[in-house]
Design a protein around this motif. Structure first.
Motif, short mmCIF file in Angstrom:
data_model
loop_
_atom_site.label_atom_id
_atom_site.label_comp_id
_atom_site.label_asym_id
_atom_site.label_seq_id
_atom_site.Cartn_x
_atom_site.Cartn_y
_atom_site.Cartn_z
N UNK A 220 0.83 -1.21 0.00
CA UNK A 220 0.00 0.00 0.00
C UNK A 220 0.86 1.26 0.00
N UNK A 221 1.89 1.28 0.86
CA UNK A 221 2.79 2.44 0.92
C UNK A 221 3.53 2.64 -0.41
N UNK A 222 3.98 1.56 -0.97
CA UNK A 222 4.72 1.62 -2.24
C UNK A 222 3.82 2.12 -3.36
N UNK A 223 2.59 1.62 -3.41
CA UNK A 223 1.63 2.08 -4.43
C UNK A 223 1.33 3.56 -4.27
N UNK B 264 3.21 5.85 -2.92
CA UNK B 264 4.38 6.64 -3.32
C UNK B 264 4.48 6.72 -4.84
N UNK B 265 4.27 5.59 -5.52
CA UNK B 265 4.31 5.58 -6.99
C UNK B 265 3.24 6.50 -7.57
N UNK B 266 2.06 6.45 -6.99
CA UNK B 266 0.96 7.30 -7.45
C UNK B 266 1.32 8.77 -7.26
N UNK B 267 1.85 9.12 -6.08
CA UNK B 267 2.21 10.52 -5.80
C UNK B 267 3.28 11.02 -6.77
N UNK B 268 4.29 10.19 -7.01
CA UNK B 268 5.35 10.58 -7.96
C UNK B 268 4.75 10.77 -9.34
N UNK B 269 3.90 9.84 -9.76
CA UNK B 269 3.25 9.95 -11.07
C UNK B 269 2.38 11.19 -11.18
N UNK C 52 -4.89 19.97 -18.59
CA UNK C 52 -5.53 18.76 -18.07
C UNK C 52 -6.15 19.04 -16.72
N UNK C 53 -7.27 18.38 -16.44
CA UNK C 53 -7.90 18.53 -15.13
C UNK C 53 -7.19 17.64 -14.12
N UNK C 54 -7.44 17.87 -12.85
CA UNK C 54 -6.83 17.05 -11.79
C UNK C 54 -7.23 15.59 -11.93
N UNK C 55 -8.46 15.34 -12.33
CA UNK C 55 -8.90 13.95 -12.48
C UNK C 55 -8.19 13.27 -13.67
N UNK D 284 -3.92 9.47 -15.39
CA UNK D 284 -2.63 9.15 -16.01
C UNK D 284 -1.68 8.53 -14.97
N UNK D 285 -1.65 9.12 -13.79
CA UNK D 285 -0.76 8.62 -12.73
C UNK D 285 -1.14 7.20 -12.33
N UNK D 286 -2.42 6.93 -12.23
CA UNK D 286 -2.89 5.61 -11.84
C UNK D 286 -2.62 4.57 -12.93
N UNK D 287 -2.88 4.93 -14.17
CA UNK D 287 -2.71 3.99 -15.28
C UNK D 287 -1.25 3.70 -15.61
N UNK D 288 -0.36 4.59 -15.23
CA UNK D 288 1.06 4.41 -15.58
C UNK D 288 1.93 4.07 -14.39
N UNK D 289 1.33 3.59 -13.32
CA UNK D 289 2.09 3.23 -12.12
C UNK D 289 3.16 2.16 -12.41
#
Length: 182
Positions: free
Chosen positions: A40-43, A45-50, A65-68, A73-78
């Motif tokens: 969970x922590x790793x995911x 962190x990856x999401x935040x970086x993305x 681009x909107x925040x959503x 993009x961040x979620x799909x490219x983790x």
């Protein structure tokens, strides 16, 4: 004055040489701490970086681009973000392991072999350590991805060392040869 300058030069060299391993130890600690995170922590962190990466791209190129959309993009490219992190971590580790070896006059194939071997073994140990973290599992594919960063880091150090020996530090090596001959 000449002898004082030589004394200071050699004192600094022999004082700072052992400290050249500190960046490698810091990188090893960082990698170890990242692999000790839960899934969970790793995911997260990856999401935040993305998210920050895509937000930066959005701002740099005025994509509007909107925040959503950025979050999507961040979620799909983790997956790609995680693998890029693996490559980057081990690139930095390989450089920080190779440089002290280079400082201690290990060069050529021997430098490449020792630095690569050390870093790949560390990658295996890191994956094993990761198996003890909740929600994480070791993957041989990650070691292969880490190896891309390792090989690139070792090659860059060899190129920098070669260029440095032929340009910047050439006069120092000639000065050293003259002192040794005298």
């Amino acid at each position: 004055m000449k002898y004082l300058r030589m004394y200071i030069k050699y004192t600094l060299r022999y004082t700072l040489k052992p400290l050249s391993f500190v960046p490698a130890l810091v990188m090893m600690y960082l990698i170890y701490s990242f692999s000790g995170q839960s899934g969970t922590e790793s995911s997260s962190l990856s999401y935040d970086v993305g998210f920050h990466f895509y937000d930066l791209i959005n701002n740099l190129f005025a994509l509007d681009l909107s925040s959503s959309q950025i979050a999507n993009y961040a979620l799909n490219n983790q997956f790609y973000i995680r693998k890029a992190a693996h490559i980057t971590e081990y690139f930095l580790l390989a450089m920080s392991v190779s440089l002290p070896l280079y400082v201690y006059k290990i060069r050529g194939f021997k430098l490449s072999f020792l630095a690569t071997l050390f870093c790949v073994l560390y990658a295996f140990l890191d994956e094993y350590h990761q198996s003890f973290s909740y929600g994480r599992s070791p993957q041989l594919r990650d070691v292969a991805i880490d190896s891309i960063g390792i090989i690139a880091g070792v090659i860059i150090v060899r190129i920098i060392g070669f260029i440095g020996r032929k340009t910047v530090f050439r006069s120092l090596s000639e000065e050293y040869k003259e002192q040794k001959a005298a």
